[in-house]
Design an enzyme around this catalytic site. Structure first.
Site, PDB file in Angstrom:
ATOM      1  N   ASN A  36      35.150  50.178  50.619  1.00  0.00           N
ATOM      2  CA  ASN A  36      34.328  49.361  51.509  1.00  0.00           C
ATOM      3  C   ASN A  36      33.393  48.550  50.624  1.00  0.00           C
ATOM      4  O   ASN A  36      32.477  49.112  50.010  1.00  0.00           O
ATOM      5  CB  ASN A  36      33.541  50.269  52.456  1.00  0.00           C
ATOM      6  CG  ASN A  36      32.578  49.475  53.314  1.00  0.00           C
ATOM      7  OD1 ASN A  36      32.538  48.234  53.256  1.00  0.00           O
ATOM      8  ND2 ASN A  36      31.789  50.166  54.116  1.00  0.00           N
ATOM      9  N   TYR A  80      27.836  33.819  58.467  1.00  0.00           N
ATOM     10  CA  TYR A  80      29.008  33.562  57.605  1.00  0.00           C
ATOM     11  C   TYR A  80      28.733  32.411  56.630  1.00  0.00           C
ATOM     12  O   TYR A  80      29.020  32.506  55.433  1.00  0.00           O
ATOM     13  CB  TYR A  80      30.197  33.245  58.510  1.00  0.00           C
ATOM     14  CG  TYR A  80      31.532  33.126  57.810  1.00  0.00           C
ATOM     15  CD1 TYR A  80      32.283  34.264  57.495  1.00  0.00           C
ATOM     16  CD2 TYR A  80      32.071  31.882  57.496  1.00  0.00           C
ATOM     17  CE1 TYR A  80      33.522  34.153  56.874  1.00  0.00           C
ATOM     18  CE2 TYR A  80      33.305  31.761  56.877  1.00  0.00           C
ATOM     19  CZ  TYR A  80      34.031  32.901  56.574  1.00  0.00           C
ATOM     20  OH  TYR A  80      35.257  32.791  55.956  1.00  0.00           O
TER      21      TYR A  80
HETATM   22  P1  NAD Z   1      41.831  38.876  57.127  1.00  0.00           P
HETATM   23  O1  NAD Z   1      40.947  39.396  58.200  1.00  0.00           O
HETATM   24  O2  NAD Z   1      43.226  38.507  57.468  1.00  0.00           O
HETATM   25  O3  NAD Z   1      41.859  39.896  55.900  1.00  0.00           O
HETATM   26  C1  NAD Z   1      40.662  40.406  55.386  1.00  0.00           C
HETATM   27  C2  NAD Z   1      40.931  41.699  54.650  1.00  0.00           C
HETATM   28  O4  NAD Z   1      39.671  42.218  54.190  1.00  0.00           O
HETATM   29  C3  NAD Z   1      41.556  42.768  55.547  1.00  0.00           C
HETATM   30  O5  NAD Z   1      42.618  43.403  54.856  1.00  0.00           O
HETATM   31  C4  NAD Z   1      40.383  43.728  55.807  1.00  0.00           C
HETATM   32  O6  NAD Z   1      40.795  45.073  56.021  1.00  0.00           O
HETATM   33  C5  NAD Z   1      39.599  43.588  54.517  1.00  0.00           C
HETATM   34  N1  NAD Z   1      38.200  43.964  54.681  1.00  0.00           N
HETATM   35  C6  NAD Z   1      37.360  43.667  55.708  1.00  0.00           C
HETATM   36  N2  NAD Z   1      36.165  44.238  55.508  1.00  0.00           N
HETATM   37  C7  NAD Z   1      36.245  44.909  54.336  1.00  0.00           C
HETATM   38  C8  NAD Z   1      35.339  45.713  53.612  1.00  0.00           C
HETATM   39  N3  NAD Z   1      34.099  45.965  54.070  1.00  0.00           N
HETATM   40  N4  NAD Z   1      35.753  46.245  52.438  1.00  0.00           N
HETATM   41  C9  NAD Z   1      37.004  46.039  51.985  1.00  0.00           C
HETATM   42  N5  NAD Z   1      37.923  45.293  52.636  1.00  0.00           N
HETATM   43  C10 NAD Z   1      37.535  44.750  53.807  1.00  0.00           C
HETATM   44  O7  NAD Z   1      41.042  37.636  56.500  1.00  0.00           O
HETATM   45  P2  NAD Z   1      41.576  36.434  55.593  1.00  0.00           P
HETATM   46  O8  NAD Z   1      41.727  35.257  56.447  1.00  0.00           O
HETATM   47  O9  NAD Z   1      42.694  36.897  54.738  1.00  0.00           O
HETATM   48  O10 NAD Z   1      40.262  36.190  54.718  1.00  0.00           O
HETATM   49  C11 NAD Z   1      40.173  36.530  53.342  1.00  0.00           C
HETATM   50  C12 NAD Z   1      38.957  35.832  52.754  1.00  0.00           C
HETATM   51  O11 NAD Z   1      39.118  34.418  52.875  1.00  0.00           O
HETATM   52  C13 NAD Z   1      37.627  36.166  53.446  1.00  0.00           C
HETATM   53  O12 NAD Z   1      36.599  36.265  52.488  1.00  0.00           O
HETATM   54  C14 NAD Z   1      37.398  34.980  54.339  1.00  0.00           C
HETATM   55  O13 NAD Z   1      36.033  34.789  54.631  1.00  0.00           O
HETATM   56  C15 NAD Z   1      37.968  33.869  53.486  1.00  0.00           C
HETATM   57  N6  NAD Z   1      38.325  32.688  54.250  1.00  0.00           N
HETATM   58  C16 NAD Z   1      39.297  32.755  55.186  1.00  0.00           C
HETATM   59  C17 NAD Z   1      39.602  31.592  55.906  1.00  0.00           C
HETATM   60  C18 NAD Z   1      40.669  31.560  56.957  1.00  0.00           C
HETATM   61  O14 NAD Z   1      40.781  30.509  57.628  1.00  0.00           O
HETATM   62  N7  NAD Z   1      41.464  32.595  57.152  1.00  0.00           N
HETATM   63  C19 NAD Z   1      38.898  30.411  55.655  1.00  0.00           C
HETATM   64  C20 NAD Z   1      37.913  30.398  54.693  1.00  0.00           C
HETATM   65  C21 NAD Z   1      37.638  31.557  53.987  1.00  0.00           C
END
Ligand code: NAD
Length: 255
Positions: A62, A164
Site C-alpha cells: 500500500n 487529484y
Molecule cells: P487503474 O485504477 O486501472 O490501476 C491503478 C492500480 O493501482 C491498480 O492496480 C490498483 O490496485 C493500484 N493501487 C491503487 N491504490 C493503491 C495503493 N494505495 N497502493 C498500491 N497500489 C494501489 O488506474 P490507471 O488508469 O492504470 O492509472 C495508473 C496511473 O496513471 C495513476 O497514477 C493515475 O492517476 C495515472 N493516470 C491515469 C489516467 C487515465 O486516464 N487512466 C490519466 C492520467 C493519469
C-alpha cells in the site's frame, strides 16, 4: 539502457497502465516486478508476468503506508539485489467539487471533505514520495537507475479534481527536483503526464454520454491505450537525455 534482465518495479503494477508497462518492459527482456494493493491482484499479475519472464514477481504494497512501502522495497531488494527502473504509478480518483452550491438559494450545500482530499493525497502524492524515496535509496547504494513518476494532465488544474490535481502537480514538482538532487548518484528522474487512457480508473464510473463528451475534448478523438503510456515509459528508461521533465502523452488534450 539495455533492459535485458534489468529489474523494473512498478507500483500499482497489477492493473491498467502499470501492468501494461511491466508487460512492455518484459518484452524487452527486463524482469518485471509489480507492487500492488491486494494479494489477489498480485497473484494474478505474477501469473501473467511469469509467462513473459520466469523471474517476474509481485509484492503486496500500500503506497500510502510507510511501513508497507519500506517492507515491499526491502523484499524486492532481498529478492533481486537491486532495482534499475522504478515507475511510481499507483493512483486513485475520488472526484468532487470543492463546494456544491444550491443554484436557487446560493447557499453552500456541501464541501469536499477533508477525508476525500486526504485519501487521494495519501495515495497519489505521499505514495509517490514514499516509493520514490525507497527506490532512490536502493539505487544510490546499487549504482544508479531511472525513476519514472506518473503525473496526469490534471496537474494543470482540472475542475472537480482539487485533490487529484493538487497531488499530480506535486508529483510533477518532485520529478523535477529529484532529477536535480539525485543526478550525482547516476539516477535519472523523468515523469509522464497521461491524458485520458482507457483503464478501469476512467471507464468504471463513466456512461457512454460522458465518454463521448471526454472524447470530444481530445484532439485525436479517442482515449489513449495503456500500451501507448507503456511505450513512453520504455522510451524514458532507454534514453539518457530524458531527465527532469514530465512528458505529456495525451493526444493533445488541454486542461
Ligand atoms: P487503474 O485504477 O486501472 O490501476 C491503478 C492500480 O493501482 C491498480 O492496480 C490498483 O490496485 C493500484 N493501487 C491503487 N491504490 C493503491 C495503493 N494505495 N497502493 C498500491 N497500489 C494501489 O488506474 P490507471 O488508469 O492504470 O492509472 C495508473 C496511473 O496513471 C495513476 O497514477 C493515475 O492517476 C495515472 N493516470 C491515469 C489516467 C487515465 O486516464 N487512466 C490519466 C492520467 C493519469
Amino acid at each position: 539502457m539495455d533492459l535485458k534482465d534489468r529489474i523494473v518495479a512498478v507500483t500499482g503494477g497489477a492493473g491498467g497502465i502499470g501492468l501494461a508497462m511491466l508487460q512492455r518492459f518484459a518484452a524487452s527482456g527486463a524482469i518485471p516486478a509489480a507492487l500492488d494493493l491486494t494479494p489477489e491482484r498480485c497473484d494474478r499479475a505474477a501469473h501473467e508476468l511469469r509467462k513473459l519472464h520466469p523471474r517476474a514477481g509481485a509484492w503486496t504494497c500500500n503506497v500510502a503506508s510507510e511501513e508497507s512501502v519500506t517492507a515491499a522495497f526491502q523484499a524486492l531488494r532481498s529478492n533481486y539485489g537491486r532495482i534499475d527502473v522504478a515507475v511510481l504509478n499507483a493512483g486513485i480518483l475520488d472526484d468532487g467539487l470543492l463546494l456544491r452550491v444550491d443554484r436557487t438559494t446560493g447557499k453552500v450545500k456541501a464541501r469536499m471533505s477533508l477525508a476525500q482530499w486526504q485519501r487521494v493525497i495519501d495515495v497519489n502524492l505521499t505514495g509517490v514520495f514514499l516509493s520514490g524515496r525507497e527506490a532512490a535509496a536502493i539505487m544510490v547504494e546499487e549504482g544508479g537507475g531511472v525513476i519514472i513518476p506518473i503525473a496526469s494532465v490534471a496537474m494543470h488544474g482540472n475542475a472537480g479534481q482539487s485533490n487529484y490535481s493538487a497531488a499530480k502537480a506535486g508529483v510533477a514538482a518532485l520529478t523535477r527536483l529529484w532529477a536535480q538532487e539525485l543526478s550525482r548518484f547516476k539516477i535519472r528522474v523523468a515523469g509522464i503526464a497521461p491524458g485520458f487512457v482507457a483503464t478501469e480508473m476512467v471507464l468504471k464510473d463513466m456512461n457512454q454520454q460522458a465518454l463521448d463528451l471526454w472524447k470530444s475534448r481530445i484532439p485525436i478523438g479517442r482515449l489513449g491505450d495503456p500500451q501507448e503510456i507503456a511505450d513512453a515509459a520504455h522510451f524514458i528508461a532507454c534514453n539518457e537525455l530524458v531527465n527532469g521533465v514530465v512528458l505529456e502523452i495525451s493526444g493533445g488534450v488541454k486542461i
